[in-house]
Design a protein around this motif. Structure first.
Motif, PDB file in Angstrom:
ATOM      1  N   PHE A 199       0.844  -1.191   0.000  1.00  0.00           N
ATOM      2  CA  PHE A 199       0.000   0.000   0.000  1.00  0.00           C
ATOM      3  C   PHE A 199       0.884   1.247   0.000  1.00  0.00           C
ATOM      4  O   PHE A 199       2.027   1.206   0.452  1.00  0.00           O
ATOM      5  N   PRO A 200       0.369   2.384  -0.506  1.00  0.00           N
ATOM      6  CA  PRO A 200       1.208   3.587  -0.671  1.00  0.00           C
ATOM      7  C   PRO A 200       1.557   4.299   0.637  1.00  0.00           C
ATOM      8  O   PRO A 200       0.809   4.234   1.620  1.00  0.00           O
ATOM      9  N   ARG A 201       2.713   4.963   0.621  1.00  0.00           N
ATOM     10  CA  ARG A 201       3.147   5.862   1.703  1.00  0.00           C
ATOM     11  C   ARG A 201       3.307   7.241   1.064  1.00  0.00           C
ATOM     12  O   ARG A 201       4.103   7.396   0.132  1.00  0.00           O
ATOM     13  N   VAL A 202       2.601   8.217   1.583  1.00  0.00           N
ATOM     14  CA  VAL A 202       2.612   9.547   0.966  1.00  0.00           C
ATOM     15  C   VAL A 202       3.810  10.361   1.435  1.00  0.00           C
ATOM     16  O   VAL A 202       4.083  10.470   2.632  1.00  0.00           O
ATOM     17  N   THR A 203       4.530  10.933   0.465  1.00  0.00           N
ATOM     18  CA  THR A 203       5.591  11.899   0.739  1.00  0.00           C
ATOM     19  C   THR A 203       5.316  13.141  -0.096  1.00  0.00           C
ATOM     20  O   THR A 203       5.055  13.045  -1.297  1.00  0.00           O
ATOM     21  N   PHE A 204       5.341  14.306   0.533  1.00  0.00           N
ATOM     22  CA  PHE A 204       5.062  15.555  -0.180  1.00  0.00           C
ATOM     23  C   PHE A 204       6.336  16.097  -0.814  1.00  0.00           C
ATOM     24  O   PHE A 204       7.417  16.047  -0.219  1.00  0.00           O
ATOM     25  N   GLU A 205       6.193  16.640  -2.019  1.00  0.00           N
ATOM     26  CA  GLU A 205       7.354  17.101  -2.785  1.00  0.00           C
ATOM     27  C   GLU A 205       8.092  18.259  -2.121  1.00  0.00           C
ATOM     28  O   GLU A 205       9.290  18.445  -2.338  1.00  0.00           O
ATOM     29  N   ASP A 206       7.368  19.038  -1.289  1.00  0.00           N
ATOM     30  CA  ASP A 206       8.021  20.183  -0.649  1.00  0.00           C
ATOM     31  C   ASP A 206       8.771  19.800   0.630  1.00  0.00           C
ATOM     32  O   ASP A 206       9.285  20.663   1.339  1.00  0.00           O
ATOM     33  N   GLY A 207       8.812  18.480   0.922  1.00  0.00           N
ATOM     34  CA  GLY A 207       9.519  18.042   2.123  1.00  0.00           C
ATOM     35  C   GLY A 207       8.737  18.244   3.392  1.00  0.00           C
ATOM     36  O   GLY A 207       9.281  18.107   4.497  1.00  0.00           O
ATOM     37  N   SER A 208       7.449  18.553   3.283  1.00  0.00           N
ATOM     38  CA  SER A 208       6.608  18.780   4.457  1.00  0.00           C
ATOM     39  C   SER A 208       6.536  17.527   5.326  1.00  0.00           C
ATOM     40  O   SER A 208       6.599  16.399   4.842  1.00  0.00           O
ATOM     41  N   LEU A 209       6.407  17.745   6.618  1.00  0.00           N
ATOM     42  CA  LEU A 209       6.239  16.643   7.567  1.00  0.00           C
ATOM     43  C   LEU A 209       4.763  16.297   7.776  1.00  0.00           C
ATOM     44  O   LEU A 209       4.427  15.531   8.671  1.00  0.00           O
ATOM     45  N   ASP A 210       3.890  16.868   6.951  1.00  0.00           N
ATOM     46  CA  ASP A 210       2.456  16.575   7.057  1.00  0.00           C
ATOM     47  C   ASP A 210       2.157  15.125   6.676  1.00  0.00           C
ATOM     48  O   ASP A 210       2.962  14.450   6.036  1.00  0.00           O
ATOM     49  N   PHE A 211       0.969  14.673   7.087  1.00  0.00           N
ATOM     50  CA  PHE A 211       0.499  13.334   6.762  1.00  0.00           C
ATOM     51  C   PHE A 211      -0.694  13.423   5.814  1.00  0.00           C
ATOM     52  O   PHE A 211      -1.414  14.412   5.783  1.00  0.00           O
ATOM     53  N   SER A 212      -0.922  12.338   5.079  1.00  0.00           N
ATOM     54  CA  SER A 212      -2.149  12.169   4.306  1.00  0.00           C
ATOM     55  C   SER A 212      -2.467  10.681   4.266  1.00  0.00           C
ATOM     56  O   SER A 212      -1.655   9.880   3.790  1.00  0.00           O
ATOM     57  N   PHE A 213      -3.634  10.321   4.789  1.00  0.00           N
ATOM     58  CA  PHE A 213      -4.022   8.911   4.828  1.00  0.00           C
ATOM     59  C   PHE A 213      -5.233   8.618   3.948  1.00  0.00           C
ATOM     60  O   PHE A 213      -5.677   7.476   3.861  1.00  0.00           O
ATOM     61  N   SER A 214      -5.757   9.633   3.285  1.00  0.00           N
ATOM     62  CA  SER A 214      -6.920   9.438   2.428  1.00  0.00           C
ATOM     63  C   SER A 214      -6.597   8.530   1.241  1.00  0.00           C
ATOM     64  O   SER A 214      -7.371   7.630   0.890  1.00  0.00           O
ATOM     65  N   GLY A 215      -5.452   8.756   0.614  1.00  0.00           N
ATOM     66  CA  GLY A 215      -5.053   7.931  -0.525  1.00  0.00           C
ATOM     67  C   GLY A 215      -4.805   6.485  -0.120  1.00  0.00           C
ATOM     68  O   GLY A 215      -5.140   5.552  -0.860  1.00  0.00           O
ATOM     69  N   LEU A 216      -4.219   6.296   1.053  1.00  0.00           N
ATOM     70  CA  LEU A 216      -3.993   4.951   1.575  1.00  0.00           C
ATOM     71  C   LEU A 216      -5.326   4.248   1.801  1.00  0.00           C
ATOM     72  O   LEU A 216      -5.500   3.074   1.434  1.00  0.00           O
ATOM     73  N   LYS A 217      -6.259   4.967   2.386  1.00  0.00           N
ATOM     74  CA  LYS A 217      -7.588   4.399   2.631  1.00  0.00           C
ATOM     75  C   LYS A 217      -8.237   3.978   1.308  1.00  0.00           C
ATOM     76  O   LYS A 217      -8.790   2.868   1.202  1.00  0.00           O
ATOM     77  N   THR A 218      -8.134   4.838   0.300  1.00  0.00           N
ATOM     78  CA  THR A 218      -8.707   4.525  -1.008  1.00  0.00           C
ATOM     79  C   THR A 218      -8.026   3.306  -1.631  1.00  0.00           C
ATOM     80  O   THR A 218      -8.684   2.459  -2.243  1.00  0.00           O
ATOM     81  N   ALA A 219      -6.712   3.202  -1.469  1.00  0.00           N
ATOM     82  CA  ALA A 219      -5.971   2.071  -2.018  1.00  0.00           C
ATOM     83  C   ALA A 219      -6.433   0.754  -1.401  1.00  0.00           C
ATOM     84  O   ALA A 219      -6.569  -0.261  -2.096  1.00  0.00           O
ATOM     85  N   VAL A 220      -6.676   0.776  -0.102  1.00  0.00           N
ATOM     86  CA  VAL A 220      -7.158  -0.430   0.580  1.00  0.00           C
ATOM     87  C   VAL A 220      -8.556  -0.796   0.084  1.00  0.00           C
ATOM     88  O   VAL A 220      -8.843  -1.970  -0.210  1.00  0.00           O
ATOM     89  N   LEU A 221      -9.431   0.201  -0.025  1.00  0.00           N
ATOM     90  CA  LEU A 221     -10.799  -0.054  -0.496  1.00  0.00           C
ATOM     91  C   LEU A 221     -10.790  -0.585  -1.932  1.00  0.00           C
ATOM     92  O   LEU A 221     -11.562  -1.495  -2.275  1.00  0.00           O
ATOM     93  N   ASN A 222      -9.925  -0.026  -2.776  1.00  0.00           N
ATOM     94  CA  ASN A 222      -9.805  -0.509  -4.160  1.00  0.00           C
ATOM     95  C   ASN A 222      -9.323  -1.953  -4.193  1.00  0.00           C
ATOM     96  O   ASN A 222      -9.796  -2.770  -5.004  1.00  0.00           O
TER      97      ASN A 222
END
Length: 349
Positions: A199-222
């Motif tokens: 499953f995917p691990r999100v990394t932001f191009e600007d080097g931000s330490l923010d998180f995003s789990f929406s895409g991971l959730k969608t990947a699991v559902l798919n």
């Protein structure tokens, strides 16, 4: 003389009260959980939670005082969560705290819920003092916080969509485990292969330490939909383990990066997700390889509780902070508006 704080917490579905001595010693910590009440709905129903808080708040306060062996006269101040959280639930605890403070002629101290979670580490680690990095991860929050002092905080990273605990709850329901998702996925993952599904691990191009789990959730559902359409059997422990590992990898990576960015060698965990077995193990193993000490509260202090609120209120109280009787619930209360953009951030290199 000792300073005794009566802490009250009702921001979500736990009705809790506690007596804390000198900000570090738990004299009592009473928690009445509503998990069984909300299970059939697959999550917390705000109106039901509020009504249950009304029923439980005063009995829980009385029990906390009784277990601590103190009276209201001996209490120095009343600390209460005023945000963030469910507005109806917050108002119940806040109204009770105001009434108690007014009737007993005691100071009222408003506490930020996330500050409370951070403060839980002081109860677990009596020698812990700021500065340190704290990962606060729960059903409603995912923050990496630079704890500069007992009252000064800087957010280094936060979720841009789902909180980590929220993602656990949603995926747990999707694979038929139910609510609450965190403990159920943790338990099932023990029998699964965390490398079975990528499953995917999100990394932001600007080097931000923010998180995003929406895409991971969608990947699991798919993945689940694809398996169902092809008639293949779904290995629930493998899905649980692979999803959990994806969440943990990002939490650990960003938190350690924050510690290196600020040149701090102490990391603390807080919030319900801090009880996750994989998160504790991975954070400790990977951070300590880089000379960073990792601390986390006992399981009872990871969930919403009033001991952490009493602890945070103690440091507000000794710093002279008081709240008036006009203190209101702030469901969207922010911990800080400052998000660090540091060129020393390892993720930006």
């Amino acid at each position: 003389m000792d300073t005794l704080i009566l802490g009250i917490e009702s921001s979500c579905d736990e009705t809790a009260a506690s007596v804390i001595k000198n900000g570090r010693y738990i004299m009592s910590n009473v928690i009445s959980s509503q998990i069984d009440l909300h299970k059939k709905y697959g999550g917390v129903v705000p109106e039901i939670a509020s009504r249950k808080h009304v029923e439980l708040i005063m009995p829980v306060v009385h029990q906390a005082l009784e277990e601590a062996g103190v009276s209201l006269k001996e209490i120095d101040a009343v600390g209460v969560t005023y945000g963030p959280g469910l507005v109806g639930a917050l108002l119940v605890g806040l109204t009770a705290a105001k009434a108690i403070a007014f009737a007993a002629n005691k100071p009222l101290v408003g506490v930020h819920h996330i500050e409370g979670h951070i403060a839980a580490n002081y109860l677990q680690e009596p020698e812990l003092e700021p500065p340190f990095i704290c990962l606060v991860a729960s059903g409603g929050h995912s923050h990496i916080v630079h704890v500069k002092s007992y009252s000064e905080f800087e957010i280094l990273g936060q979720t841009r969509d789902d909180a980590a605990g929220e993602a656990f709850d949603k995926i747990s329901r999707a694979i038929g485990l139910g609510y609450p998702g965190g403990p159920l996925i943790d338990k099932n993952a023990l029998n699964g292969n965390s490398k079975a599904i990528q499953f995917p691990r999100v990394t932001f191009e600007d080097g931000s330490l923010d998180f995003s789990f929406s895409g991971l959730k969608t990947a699991v559902l798919n993945y689940l939909n694809r398996m169902e359409q092809t008639g293949e059997k779904i290995n629930i422990p493998d899905v649980a383990a692979s999803f959990q590992q994806a969440v943990v990898d990002v939490l650990v990576r960003n938190t350690i990066a924050a510690a290196k960015m600020k040149n701090i060698n102490k990391i603390a965990l807080a919030g319900g997700v801090a009880a996750n077995t994989q998160l504790r193990n991975d954070m400790k193993q990977k951070a300590e390889k880089q000379g960073i000490k990792v601390m986390y509260p006992g399981l009872i202090l990871c969930t919403d509780n009033a001991a952490m609120i009493g602890c945070a209120a103690y440091y507000e109280f000794i710093n002279g902070k008081r709240a008036g009787m006009d203190l209101n619930a702030v469901p969207g209360l922010k911990l800080s508006t400052s998000v660090s953009k540091d060129k020393n951030n390892p993720l930006s290199q």
